[in-house]
Design a protein around this motif. Structure first.
Motif, PDB file in Angstrom:
ATOM      1  N   ASN A  90       8.642 -33.097 -61.552  1.00 28.92           N
ATOM      2  CA  ASN A  90       8.787 -32.585 -60.242  1.00 28.92           C
ATOM      3  C   ASN A  90       8.085 -31.262 -59.807  1.00 28.92           C
ATOM      4  O   ASN A  90       7.740 -30.884 -58.637  1.00 28.92           O
ATOM      5  CB  ASN A  90      10.490 -32.555 -59.821  1.00 28.92           C
ATOM      6  N   ASN A 115      11.304 -37.350 -55.918  1.00 28.06           N
ATOM      7  CA  ASN A 115      12.284 -36.273 -55.461  1.00 28.06           C
ATOM      8  C   ASN A 115      11.877 -35.530 -54.117  1.00 28.06           C
ATOM      9  O   ASN A 115      12.476 -35.344 -52.997  1.00 28.06           O
ATOM     10  CB  ASN A 115      12.616 -35.106 -56.509  1.00 28.06           C
ATOM     11  N   GLU A 116      10.743 -35.126 -54.085  1.00 27.84           N
ATOM     12  CA  GLU A 116       9.821 -34.331 -53.080  1.00 27.84           C
ATOM     13  C   GLU A 116       9.802 -35.236 -52.024  1.00 27.84           C
ATOM     14  O   GLU A 116      10.190 -34.706 -50.714  1.00 27.84           O
ATOM     15  CB  GLU A 116       8.389 -33.871 -53.605  1.00 27.84           C
ATOM     16  N   LYS A 163      11.792 -37.751 -51.348  1.00 21.92           N
ATOM     17  CA  LYS A 163      13.399 -38.105 -50.649  1.00 21.92           C
ATOM     18  C   LYS A 163      13.722 -36.669 -49.847  1.00 21.92           C
ATOM     19  O   LYS A 163      14.312 -36.976 -48.851  1.00 21.92           O
ATOM     20  CB  LYS A 163      14.052 -38.364 -52.233  1.00 21.92           C
ATOM     21  N   ASN A 164      13.544 -35.687 -50.379  1.00 19.96           N
ATOM     22  CA  ASN A 164      13.779 -34.669 -49.781  1.00 19.96           C
ATOM     23  C   ASN A 164      13.246 -34.256 -48.284  1.00 19.96           C
ATOM     24  O   ASN A 164      13.798 -34.055 -47.472  1.00 19.96           O
ATOM     25  CB  ASN A 164      13.507 -33.141 -50.486  1.00 19.96           C
ATOM     26  N   TYR A 165      11.859 -34.603 -48.390  1.00 17.98           N
ATOM     27  CA  TYR A 165      11.172 -34.301 -47.060  1.00 17.98           C
ATOM     28  C   TYR A 165      11.667 -35.456 -46.220  1.00 17.98           C
ATOM     29  O   TYR A 165      11.742 -35.217 -44.690  1.00 17.98           O
ATOM     30  CB  TYR A 165       9.762 -34.680 -47.609  1.00 17.98           C
ATOM     31  N   ASN A 222      14.787 -36.575 -45.714  1.00 16.93           N
ATOM     32  CA  ASN A 222      15.870 -36.528 -45.536  1.00 16.93           C
ATOM     33  C   ASN A 222      15.945 -35.254 -44.522  1.00 16.93           C
ATOM     34  O   ASN A 222      16.729 -35.086 -43.557  1.00 16.93           O
ATOM     35  CB  ASN A 222      16.923 -35.969 -46.795  1.00 16.93           C
ATOM     36  N   THR A 223      15.113 -34.164 -44.526  1.00 20.01           N
ATOM     37  CA  THR A 223      14.916 -32.908 -44.048  1.00 20.01           C
ATOM     38  C   THR A 223      14.129 -33.172 -42.791  1.00 20.01           C
ATOM     39  O   THR A 223      14.541 -32.545 -41.716  1.00 20.01           O
ATOM     40  CB  THR A 223      14.599 -31.793 -44.701  1.00 20.01           C
TER      41      THR A 223
END
Length: 253
Positions: A59, A102-103, A105-107, A109-110
DNA sequence: AAAACTCTCAACCGCGCACAG
DNA sequence: ACTGTGCGCGGTTGAGAGTTT
């Protein structure tokens, strides 16, 4: 018996990685290559769990990572891929060079969730929101999501041998069409994509009775459950089952 | 200026799958 | 066929940065 822990937790560091740890990990992987994560920390002289090393490398430290903001094209690609694959972040990441699951997924969600809500689209179903207020999903949306995601469809993705790109087969055109708000298919926009996907009815366990009712067959009983009624929408427009009794756990054999 | 609140994202956790023995 | 091990995935957490009051 239980599962053996992935590492000796009392002898491992946790939390943010230091520069020294990063350098150790990078230099070790440059010398020996990736893999064998369980034994890597000891060999590299790191007081870290193997999983933690793997995550840090994949990551953050990998040289081929593309840092920085997502482009508009990447945004749209993620949205299209998500409409086809759901929360299969690793599959989505495999089609975005330099980006990690992961990146993404975070992107998602945010940023993207909010973006889709702004467009009046439910980020889970990729369908237009039936809203009471402009940007918030209603209980009905949640209901639809639940019914479709967990009961209505089962996405079958054939898993292949390790290290090979995933093979998905047969995009379901009907699903794609219904999800494509612009009427343009992903194939037309991204002809290079290889998204082989098949969608079928779930096996025996649950069966749709109506849009909001499911039949649950478990080892104790067979029963019909109305999701609308369970959420308190019985006898409203949201509920067409006309049977409050279905909301209970009475047997329906 | 500082307390309270919100947002972001790196990292952790637990589970499931594949594979070797 | 069964069991143990390692890896990879998706969901969740929490520290720290940024913003508001």
């Amino acid at each position: 018996m239980g599962r053996s822990p992935c590492c000796e937790k009392e002898h491992t560091n946790k939390g943010a990685w230091t520069k020294e740890e990063d350098e150790r990990l990078i230099s070790y992987i440059k010398l020996h290559g990736e893999g064998c994560w369980r034994s890597l920390p000891k060999a590299a002289g790191l007081l870290r769990c193997g999983k933690s090393c793997r995550l840090r490398w994949i990551n953050y430290l990998r040289p081929d990572l593309k840092r920085g903001n997502f482009t508009e094209e990447e945004d749209e690609l993620i949205i299209n891929l998500h409409s086809l694959l759901g929360n299969k972040w690793s599959l989505i990441a495999a089609r975005l060079p330099g980006r990690t699951d992961n990146e993404i997924k975070n992107y998602w969600n945010t940023h993207i969730k909010r973006k889709l809500h702004g467009r009046g689209i439910d980020p889970q179903t990729h369908r237009p929101l039936i809203t009471c207020t402009p940007n918030k999903p209603t209980a009905i949306d949640t209901l639809t999501t639940t019914a479709n995601d967990n009961v209505g469809f089962q996405i079958n993705m054939q898993k292949t041998k390790k290290q090979q790109p995933p093979e998905l087969s047969n995009i379901n055109n009907e699903k794609e069409d219904s999800n494509s708000s612009s009427g343009v298919t992903t194939d037309e926009v991204y002809p290079e994509l290889n998204l082989e996907l098949s969608i079928g009815l779930p096996a025996q366990q649950k069966r749709i009775i109506s849009s909001s009712c499911i039949q649950v067959n478990d080892k104790f009983s067979k029963r019909r459950v109305c999701l609308c009624c369970n959420l308190g929408f019985q006898n409203s427009q949201a509920c067409s089952c006309k049977s409050m009794a279905m909301a209970t756990t009475n047997n329906y054999t």
